[in-house]
Enzyme design. Structure first.
Site, PDB file in Angstrom:
ATOM      1  N   SER A  10       0.847  -1.190   0.000  1.00  0.00           N
ATOM      2  CA  SER A  10       0.000   0.000   0.000  1.00  0.00           C
ATOM      3  C   SER A  10       0.879   1.236   0.000  1.00  0.00           C
ATOM      4  CB  SER A  10      -0.897   0.012   1.236  1.00  0.00           C
ATOM      5  OG  SER A  10      -1.363   1.332   1.440  1.00  0.00           O
ATOM      6  N   HIS A  35      -1.157  -1.280  -4.268  1.00  0.00           N
ATOM      7  CA  HIS A  35      -2.434  -0.986  -3.605  1.00  0.00           C
ATOM      8  C   HIS A  35      -2.535   0.521  -3.386  1.00  0.00           C
ATOM      9  CE1 HIS A  35      -5.960  -2.019  -1.173  1.00  0.00           C
ATOM     10  NE2 HIS A  35      -5.552  -1.113  -0.292  1.00  0.00           N
ATOM     11  N   ASP A  37      -4.738   3.556  -1.941  1.00  0.00           N
ATOM     12  CA  ASP A  37      -5.791   3.874  -0.972  1.00  0.00           C
ATOM     13  C   ASP A  37      -6.350   5.274  -1.184  1.00  0.00           C
ATOM     14  OD1 ASP A  37      -6.013   1.542   0.749  1.00  0.00           O
ATOM     15  OD2 ASP A  37      -3.938   1.977   1.344  1.00  0.00           O
ATOM     16  N   MET A  39      -8.971   8.029   0.080  1.00  0.00           N
ATOM     17  CA  MET A  39      -9.776   8.429   1.245  1.00  0.00           C
ATOM     18  C   MET A  39     -10.279   9.852   1.056  1.00  0.00           C
ATOM     19  SD  MET A  39      -7.455   6.962   4.334  1.00  0.00           S
ATOM     20  CE  MET A  39      -6.603   5.374   4.215  1.00  0.00           C
ATOM     21  N   HIS A  68      -8.402   1.075  -3.992  1.00  0.00           N
ATOM     22  CA  HIS A  68      -9.304   0.811  -2.866  1.00  0.00           C
ATOM     23  C   HIS A  68     -10.009   2.115  -2.521  1.00  0.00           C
ATOM     24  CE1 HIS A  68      -9.492  -0.250   1.744  1.00  0.00           C
ATOM     25  NE2 HIS A  68     -10.689  -0.103   1.215  1.00  0.00           N
ATOM     26  N   MET A  70     -12.182   4.373  -0.461  1.00  0.00           N
ATOM     27  CA  MET A  70     -12.823   4.624   0.834  1.00  0.00           C
ATOM     28  C   MET A  70     -13.469   5.990   0.722  1.00  0.00           C
ATOM     29  SD  MET A  70      -9.708   3.107   3.117  1.00  0.00           S
ATOM     30  CE  MET A  70      -8.564   3.209   1.736  1.00  0.00           C
ATOM     31  N   MET A 139     -11.309  -6.095   5.265  1.00  0.00           N
ATOM     32  CA  MET A 139     -10.503  -5.193   6.086  1.00  0.00           C
ATOM     33  C   MET A 139     -10.205  -5.897   7.408  1.00  0.00           C
ATOM     34  SD  MET A 139     -10.012  -2.521   4.305  1.00  0.00           S
ATOM     35  CE  MET A 139      -9.080  -1.630   5.555  1.00  0.00           C
ATOM     36  N   GLY A 144      -8.925   3.844   7.183  1.00  0.00           N
ATOM     37  CA  GLY A 144      -8.616   5.257   7.419  1.00  0.00           C
ATOM     38  C   GLY A 144      -7.138   5.521   7.646  1.00  0.00           C
ATOM     39  N   ASP A 181      -6.561  -6.669   4.041  1.00  0.00           N
ATOM     40  CA  ASP A 181      -5.939  -5.333   4.124  1.00  0.00           C
ATOM     41  C   ASP A 181      -5.937  -4.825   5.559  1.00  0.00           C
ATOM     42  OD1 ASP A 181      -5.037  -2.752   3.677  1.00  0.00           O
ATOM     43  OD2 ASP A 181      -6.762  -2.119   2.468  1.00  0.00           O
ATOM     44  N   GLY A 182      -4.723  -4.628   6.109  1.00  0.00           N
ATOM     45  CA  GLY A 182      -4.584  -4.018   7.430  1.00  0.00           C
ATOM     46  C   GLY A 182      -3.809  -4.873   8.404  1.00  0.00           C
TER      47      GLY A 182
HETATM   48  C1  DX5 Z   1      -6.289   1.358   5.619  1.00  0.00           C
HETATM   49  C2  DX5 Z   1      -5.810   1.082   4.222  1.00  0.00           C
HETATM   50  C3  DX5 Z   1      -4.710   0.084   4.148  1.00  0.00           C
HETATM   51  C4  DX5 Z   1      -3.440   0.509   4.855  1.00  0.00           C
HETATM   52  C5  DX5 Z   1      -2.715  -0.729   5.270  1.00  0.00           C
HETATM   53  O1  DX5 Z   1      -7.468   2.091   5.582  1.00  0.00           O
HETATM   54  O2  DX5 Z   1      -6.879   0.575   3.439  1.00  0.00           O
HETATM   55  O3  DX5 Z   1      -4.437  -0.281   2.808  1.00  0.00           O
HETATM   56  O4  DX5 Z   1      -2.595   1.295   4.089  1.00  0.00           O
HETATM   57  O5  DX5 Z   1      -1.610  -0.350   6.021  1.00  0.00           O
HETATM   58  P1  DX5 Z   1      -0.883  -1.353   7.021  1.00  0.00           P
HETATM   59  O6  DX5 Z   1      -0.385  -2.501   6.210  1.00  0.00           O
HETATM   60  O7  DX5 Z   1       0.175  -0.521   7.611  1.00  0.00           O
HETATM   61  O8  DX5 Z   1      -1.929  -1.796   8.035  1.00  0.00           O
HETATM   62 ZN    ZN Z   2      -6.430  -0.332   1.443  1.00  0.00          ZN
END
Ligand code: DX5
Ligand code: ZN
Length: 232
Positions: A10, A35, A37, A39, A68, A70, A139, A144, A181-182
């Site tokens: 990510s 990946h 992200d 937001m 992804h 969000m 997730m 976030g 993810d996470g």
């Molecule tokens: C969180 C994101 C993830 C995040 C994962 O909302 O969707 O993709 O970047 O980060 P790590 O691997 O550090 O948990």
């Molecule tokens: Zn993500």
């Protein structure tokens, strides 16, 4: 179980002042997907990157860009990401008033489509749209922020999702990927794979690994993640 695993760093945890290099370096270090992200400070309490940044990194790599979303709503922005070079687009059911339509829109735009399930979101949202899913993303933290701790209840949920996906494959011959993810790290990736995941997002585990002198150590981390997956 599929032994065909994908590692998707990510870029949320990358150095944004050198984003192109970071993308090139993780792919050269053995990562499979990027990946991405997105937001919006509305669906989640953080604000990140949009189609413009996707377009900027597209020429840097031929690897899959896994967007992804969000954000809420999702439909307005989906074609923009498709035009910006996204390959996979996933969104949260809570972000769309018409989930079936949003999934169809992603496919019509030429991308693979998927739904993302928050820790407390039931998998039932899959039931009537299996034919429109290329990927399901669970997730394992609340969305976030990067750098949060893996929520252990995700393991049971992965097993549940794996059962549904395998039943669908047996019935139709169609494959659906299962991404997590996470909080994915070297010390838990094998257990997560055993629970049924085949695609692994890792942000802080990869980009937080730091540098050895002038060199990044992404290859070391990605090799270690793959060595753990070999045990599965
Ligand atoms: C969180 C994101 C993830 C995040 C994962 O909302 O969707 O993709 O970047 O980060 P790590 O691997 O550090 O948990
Ligand atoms: Zn993500």
């Amino acid at each position: 179980m599929s032994k065909d695993f994908r590692i998707a760093p990510s870029i949320l945890s990358a150095n944004f002042a050198r984003l192109g290099e970071e993308v090139a370096n993780v792919i050269a270090s053995g990562a499979n997907w990027i990946h991405f992200d997105v937001m919006d400070n509305h669906y989640v309490p953080n604000l990140t990157i949009g189609p413009l940044v996707c377009e900027a990194i597209r020429p840097v790599t031929t690897a899959v860009i896994d967007v992804h979303l969000m954000v809420k709503p999702v439909d307005r922005i989906i074609p923009d990401f498709a035009k910006a070079g996204a390959n996979v687009i996933t969104f949260h059911p809570e972000g769309s008033e018409h989930i079936d339509r949003s999934l169809a829109l992603i496919r019509e735009s030429g991308c693979k489509a998927g739904l993302v399930f928050n820790p407390a979101t039931p998998l039932d949202y899959m039931d009537y749209v299996m034919d429109k899913l290329d990927i399901v993303l669970l997730m394992s933290v609340n969305p976030g922020f990067g750098g949060q701790k893996f929520i252990p209840a995700t393991l049971d949920k992965l097993r549940d999702a794996r059962r549904r996906i395998d039943a669908w494959r047996d019935k139709t011959g169609r494959e659906i990927l299962l991404e997590v993810d996470g909080g994915v790290k070297i010390d838990n990736i094998a257990e997560i794979a055993r629970a049924g995941a085949d695609t692994f997002v890792a942000g802080s585990a990869v980009f937080g690994a730091g540098r050895d002198g002038d060199h990044h150590v992404y290859d070391t981390v990605i090799e270690a993640l793959r060595a753990e997956l070999q045990k599965v």
